[in-house]
Design an enzyme around this catalytic site. Structure first.
Site, PDB file in Angstrom:
ATOM      1  CG  ASN A  14       3.402  -5.639  -4.485  1.00 11.56           C
ATOM      2  OD1 ASN A  14       2.398  -5.726  -5.191  1.00 11.56           O
ATOM      3  ND2 ASN A  14       4.117  -6.694  -4.127  1.00 11.56           N
ATOM      4  CE  LYS A  16       2.733  -8.120  -1.029  1.00 13.12           C
ATOM      5  NZ  LYS A  16       3.267  -9.008  -0.020  1.00 13.12           N
ATOM      6  CG  HIS A 100       6.767 -10.124  -4.897  1.00 13.85           C
ATOM      7  ND1 HIS A 100       6.236 -11.077  -4.076  1.00 13.85           N
ATOM      8  CD2 HIS A 100       6.837  -8.982  -4.162  1.00 13.85           C
ATOM      9  CE1 HIS A 100       5.981 -10.535  -2.896  1.00 13.85           C
ATOM     10  NE2 HIS A 100       6.339  -9.254  -2.922  1.00 13.85           N
ATOM     11  CD  GLU A 102       3.251 -12.062  -1.872  1.00 15.45           C
ATOM     12  OE1 GLU A 102       2.614 -11.402  -2.711  1.00 15.45           O
ATOM     13  OE2 GLU A 102       3.439 -11.664  -0.694  1.00 15.45           O
ATOM     14  CD  GLU A 172       9.922  -7.409  -1.352  1.00 14.02           C
ATOM     15  OE1 GLU A 172       9.377  -6.415  -0.890  1.00 14.02           O
ATOM     16  OE2 GLU A 172       9.311  -8.307  -1.965  1.00 14.02           O
ATOM     17  N   GLY A 178       5.123  -9.880   4.604  1.00 10.22           N
ATOM     18  CA  GLY A 178       3.768 -10.095   5.113  1.00 10.22           C
ATOM     19  C   GLY A 178       3.711 -10.798   6.454  1.00 10.22           C
ATOM     20  CB  SER A 213       7.198  -6.601   7.962  1.00  9.46           C
ATOM     21  OG  SER A 213       6.579  -7.837   7.664  1.00  9.46           O
ATOM     22  N   GLY A 234       4.258  -3.722   0.989  1.00 12.73           N
ATOM     23  CA  GLY A 234       3.060  -4.495   0.689  1.00 12.73           C
ATOM     24  C   GLY A 234       1.921  -3.899   1.501  1.00 12.73           C
ATOM     25  N   GLY A 235       1.685  -4.486   2.653  1.00  6.48           N
ATOM     26  CA  GLY A 235       0.578  -4.086   3.527  1.00  6.48           C
ATOM     27  C   GLY A 235       0.475  -2.585   3.757  1.00  6.48           C
TER      28      GLY A 235
HETATM   29  P1  PGA Z   1       4.844  -6.508   3.211  1.00  3.03           P
HETATM   30  O1  PGA Z   1       5.121  -6.958   1.703  1.00  3.03           O
HETATM   31  O2  PGA Z   1       5.269  -5.066   3.323  1.00  3.03           O
HETATM   32  O3  PGA Z   1       3.379  -6.689   3.407  1.00  3.03           O
HETATM   33  O4  PGA Z   1       5.674  -7.388   4.082  1.00  3.03           O
HETATM   34  C1  PGA Z   1       6.277  -6.530   1.046  1.00  3.03           C
HETATM   35  C2  PGA Z   1       6.275  -7.048  -0.378  1.00  3.03           C
HETATM   36  O5  PGA Z   1       5.780  -8.153  -0.618  1.00  3.03           O
HETATM   37  O6  PGA Z   1       6.752  -6.364  -1.288  1.00  3.03           O
END
Ligand code: PGA
Length: 251
Positions: A14, A16, A100, A102, A172, A178, A213, A234-235
């Site tokens: 993702n 983002k 998600h 967010e 999640e 994040g 993460s 994500g990252g």
């Molecule tokens: P992250 O994000 O791996 O940066 O923690 C995961 C996500 O939001 O799907």
């Protein structure tokens, strides 16, 4: 009851709200040059909407599939600024993330809206990746399973449990997204087992991803757990090296 051997692994990136044409080109080049696929692993990239054409072109003929980060719950029409599921399907998207954390937090998406998006995605032939997860306060108050059970039940009530035959679930924990904090193997397994049980007969065959993460350094340990079928990144999906390393860890 575990039919791990019948569940394929899935690693979804993702992006983002990150990227630009130049950086994306380099990232995609790094991924496609180093990941040629594995029978038991599916890799998916979910870029921002505007980069779907760029990613679709770059991954054509590769082992990577295309996904989106969200979708409108409405049919095409008067809905300024939104993107319909049919439009995603037009770009050969196979997957779409719905719910998600967010979007629940920043866009105020409700459980009911998430359920409508899940439905709209499936109507257009897309596979929804339904995100579920508790906040830190909910976990501290002992309400993690209750929260996740509720989020899931609203979708099940809307679409029926059989719809999960063509869906992916992602656990999640909001406090792990994040933040660099990762759910412990015990915490993740407990929730994954719970979700599987809630899905009844479809539980053993449903892909349930962990997100929050996930990095090359912890992926192997997470994937070793019997109820974790892959990751929503994500990252780590913004680095070709990390993304490929995690796909390899899943293989
Ligand atoms: P992250 O994000 O791996 O940066 O923690 C995961 C996500 O939001 O799907």
């Amino acid at each position: 009851m575990n039919e791990r051997h019948t569940r394929q692994r899935l690693v979804a990136g993702n992006w983002k709200m990150n990227g630009n044409l130049g950086d994306n080109a380099r990232l995609l080049e790094g991924i496609t040059a180093n990941w040629s696929g594995a029978e038991q692993v599916k890799a998916v990239i979910c870029p921002p909407f505007v980069y779907l054409p760029q990613v679709a072109k770059a991954i054509a003929g590769s082992a990577i599939e295309l996904g989106a980060q969200t979708v409108s719950e409405y049919k095409p029409g008067a809905c300024t600024g939104e993107v319909a599921a049919e439009m995603l399907a037009d770009w050969q998207c196979r997957y779409v993330i719905v719910g998600h954390s967010e979007r629940r937090r920043l866009q105020g998406e409700t459980d009911a809206q998430v359920a409508e998006k899940f439905h709209a995605a499936q109507e257009a032939g897309l596979i929804p990746i339904l995100c579920l997860g508790e906040s830190e306060q909910e976990r501290d108050a002992g309400l993690a399973l209750k929260t996740i059970g509720h989020q899931l039940s609203v979708v099940v009530e809307r679409v029926g449990i059989d719809a999960f035959a063509k869906a992916v679930v992602a656990y999640e924990p909001v406090w792990a997204v994040g933040t660099g904090k990762v759910a412990s193997p015990e915490q993740a397994e407990e929730v994954h087992r719970f979700i599987r049980a809630e899905l009844g007969e479809l539980g053993p065959s449903t892909q349930i991803l962990y997100g929050g993460s996930v990095k090359p350094g912890n992926a192997k340990q997470l994937f070793a757990l019997p109820d974790i079928d892959g990751a929503l990144l994500g990252g780590a999906s913004l680095s070709a090296e990390d993304f490929v390393a995690i796909c390899e860890a899943a293989a």
